[in-house]
Design a protein around this motif. Structure first.
Motif, PDB file in Angstrom:
ATOM      1  N   ARG A 164       0.920  -1.139  -0.014  1.00 30.95           N
ATOM      2  CA  ARG A 164       0.129  -0.050   0.120  1.00 30.95           C
ATOM      3  C   ARG A 164       0.891   1.089   0.106  1.00 30.95           C
ATOM      4  O   ARG A 164       1.934   1.151   0.734  1.00 30.95           O
ATOM      5  N   THR A 165       0.445   2.267  -0.717  1.00 33.37           N
ATOM      6  CA  THR A 165       1.235   3.416  -0.863  1.00 33.37           C
ATOM      7  C   THR A 165       0.242   4.476  -0.648  1.00 33.37           C
ATOM      8  O   THR A 165      -0.982   4.480  -1.211  1.00 33.37           O
ATOM      9  N   LYS A 166       0.326   5.933  -0.153  1.00 30.58           N
ATOM     10  CA  LYS A 166      -0.425   6.955   0.002  1.00 30.58           C
ATOM     11  C   LYS A 166      -0.373   7.548  -1.302  1.00 30.58           C
ATOM     12  O   LYS A 166       0.345   7.723  -2.172  1.00 30.58           O
ATOM     13  N   PHE A 167      -1.614   8.041  -1.565  1.00 29.74           N
ATOM     14  CA  PHE A 167      -1.961   8.990  -2.990  1.00 29.74           C
ATOM     15  C   PHE A 167      -0.860   9.969  -3.021  1.00 29.74           C
ATOM     16  O   PHE A 167      -0.677  10.333  -4.028  1.00 29.74           O
ATOM     17  N   GLN A 168      -0.653  10.651  -1.931  1.00 29.82           N
ATOM     18  CA  GLN A 168       0.256  11.965  -1.996  1.00 29.82           C
ATOM     19  C   GLN A 168       1.644  11.520  -2.338  1.00 29.82           C
ATOM     20  O   GLN A 168       2.196  12.549  -2.719  1.00 29.82           O
ATOM     21  N   ASP A 169       1.848  10.220  -2.388  1.00 34.12           N
ATOM     22  CA  ASP A 169       3.509  10.019  -2.845  1.00 34.12           C
ATOM     23  C   ASP A 169       3.273  10.119  -4.259  1.00 34.12           C
ATOM     24  O   ASP A 169       4.438  10.005  -4.955  1.00 34.12           O
ATOM     25  N   TYR A 170       2.045  10.272  -5.058  1.00 29.77           N
ATOM     26  CA  TYR A 170       2.227  10.352  -6.304  1.00 29.77           C
ATOM     27  C   TYR A 170       1.903  11.680  -6.708  1.00 29.77           C
ATOM     28  O   TYR A 170       0.557  12.232  -6.625  1.00 29.77           O
ATOM     29  N   ARG A 171       2.791  12.722  -7.166  1.00 29.92           N
ATOM     30  CA  ARG A 171       2.704  13.978  -7.359  1.00 29.92           C
ATOM     31  C   ARG A 171       1.600  14.146  -8.495  1.00 29.92           C
ATOM     32  O   ARG A 171       1.365  13.249  -9.512  1.00 29.92           O
ATOM     33  N   LEU A 172       0.956  15.372  -8.503  1.00 31.52           N
ATOM     34  CA  LEU A 172      -0.364  15.470  -9.622  1.00 31.52           C
ATOM     35  C   LEU A 172       0.448  15.748 -10.727  1.00 31.52           C
ATOM     36  O   LEU A 172       1.524  16.816 -10.973  1.00 31.52           O
ATOM     37  N   GLN A 173       0.553  15.336 -12.136  1.00 33.89           N
ATOM     38  CA  GLN A 173       1.015  15.395 -13.215  1.00 33.89           C
ATOM     39  C   GLN A 173      -0.018  15.952 -14.653  1.00 33.89           C
ATOM     40  O   GLN A 173      -1.171  15.645 -13.979  1.00 33.89           O
ATOM     41  N   SER A 174       0.637  16.189 -15.552  1.00 38.35           N
ATOM     42  CA  SER A 174      -0.161  16.597 -16.627  1.00 38.35           C
ATOM     43  C   SER A 174      -0.684  15.293 -17.292  1.00 38.35           C
ATOM     44  O   SER A 174       0.274  14.404 -17.575  1.00 38.35           O
ATOM     45  N   ARG A 175      -1.759  15.135 -17.867  1.00 36.94           N
ATOM     46  CA  ARG A 175      -2.061  14.078 -18.857  1.00 36.94           C
ATOM     47  C   ARG A 175      -1.147  13.983 -19.703  1.00 36.94           C
ATOM     48  O   ARG A 175      -0.809  14.563 -20.408  1.00 36.94           O
ATOM     49  N   GLY A 176      -0.869  12.397 -20.025  1.00 31.93           N
ATOM     50  CA  GLY A 176      -0.264  12.078 -21.244  1.00 31.93           C
ATOM     51  C   GLY A 176       1.398  12.020 -20.906  1.00 31.93           C
ATOM     52  O   GLY A 176       2.311  11.633 -22.075  1.00 31.93           O
ATOM     53  N   GLY A 177       1.879  12.166 -19.529  1.00 28.78           N
ATOM     54  CA  GLY A 177       3.217  11.940 -19.335  1.00 28.78           C
ATOM     55  C   GLY A 177       3.778  10.675 -18.941  1.00 28.78           C
ATOM     56  O   GLY A 177       2.808   9.744 -19.358  1.00 28.78           O
TER      57      GLY A 177
END
Length: 237
Positions: A164-177
Motif C-alpha cells: 500500500r502507498t499513500k496517494f500523496q506520494d504520487y505527485r499530480l502530473q499533466s495527462r499524457g506524461g
C-alpha cells in the motif's frame, strides 16, 4: 457492461441469477449478445443515467476517454459503441466520475500517473479519446482508480506480493506524461496485475488464475513508499 472491443451492453441486476460461492454462474453469452472474441472488460452499477456523472474509459495502450453518462441511456439488445479503438488496442477499465475527480492509471511494468480528469474533455460515444499515459515498450495499462486522499493505493503483483502507498506520494502530473514508479517489478514479485483504492477498514479478496481465494484485512498490508516490492499476500503453487 463494457467489452474489450469498446462496446457497451445493459442488464438489470435482478436479471443476473444470484448463486453460491462454489457455483459456476451463468455463461455471459446467455445474458449479453456478445460478438466473437468479445469479452467483458469492465462493468458499472448505475442507479440512473443523469447528466452529473461521466464514464471514464481506459485502454491497454494508455488512452483515456470521458463521456457523459446520459450518452448511454438508451439500451440496445446488440449493444452500442462506447469508444473507437485504434492500433489493436483494447478497453481494460471504466470508472464513474463526477467531472472533478483525479485519475490514477497503473501499468503492468510498475509505472503510474495521477492527473486531473478536467484535462480529458467530454467526448461523444464514437470518439477515440486522448493520451492518458505514455508507455514504454512492452508495457500496458492494467487498471485505473479514482484518487481518494483518505485512502491508500493497493498494488498486487503476479507472484502474490502486495503493498500500500499513500496517494500523496504520487505527485499530480499533466495527462499524457510517462508517469513515475509505482512499484519495483522484479523476477521475485512479478508484474503488476491490479491496483485498488483501499482504507484500513477494508478487507480484500485475492483470486488466482487457478481459482484459489484468500481474504485478508487491508491493515495487515503495511503502507510503504513507491519504489518498493511489498510483502507476500498469497502463496502460489
Amino acid at each position: 457492461f463494457f467489452t474489450n472491443k469498446g462496446r457497451v451492453y445493459w442488464r438489470r441486476a435482478y436479471e443476473i441469477p444470484q448463486a453460491s460461492r462454489q457455483a459456476k454462474g451463468k455463461a455471459i453469452v446467455n445474458l449479453l449478445a456478445l460478438a466473437q472474441d468479445e469479452t467483458i472488460a469492465s462493468f458499472l452499477q448505475v442507479p440512473e443515467f443523469d447528466d452529473k456523472h461521466f464514464v471514464l474509459m481506459v485502454t491497454k495502450n494508455g488512452v483515456v476517454k470521458k463521456t457523459n453518462l446520459t450518452a448511454y441511456s438508451n439500451p440496445r439488445q446488440t449493444g452500442i459503441h462506447a469508444i473507437r479503438l485504434k492500433d489493436k488496442d483494447t478497453l481494460i477499465d471504466c470508472k464513474l466520475t463526477s467531472g472533478k475527480d483525479e485519475i490514477f492509471l497503473a501499468t503492468q511494468q510498475g509505472k503510474a500517473i495521477r492527473f486531473n480528469e478536467k484535462q480529458a474533455r467530454d467526448m461523444g460515444r464514437t470518439a477515440s479519446g486522448v493520451r492518458g499515459i505514455r508507455l514504454a515498450k512492452k508495457d500496458e495499462v492494467i487498471a485505473a482508480e479514482i484518487v481518494d486522499p483518505k485512502a491508500t493505493i493497493l498494488t498486487v503483483t503476479s507472484q502474490g506480493f502486495g503493498k500500500r502507498t499513500k496517494f500523496q506520494d504520487y505527485r499530480l502530473q499533466s495527462r499524457g506524461g510517462k508517469g513515475i514508479i509505482n512499484t519495483k517489478v522484479t523476477a521475485k514479485n512479478g508484474y503488476v496485475v491490479n491496483v485498488l483504492a483501499v482504507s484500513d477498514q477494508d478487507e480484500i479478496i485475492i483470486v488466482t488464475a487457478g481459482s484459489m481465494v484468500v481474504r485478508i484485512p487491508v491493515n495487515q498490508i503495511r503502507t510503504v513508499g513507491r519504489n518498493t516490492q511489498g510483502v507476500r499476500v498469497i502463496k502460489l503453487k
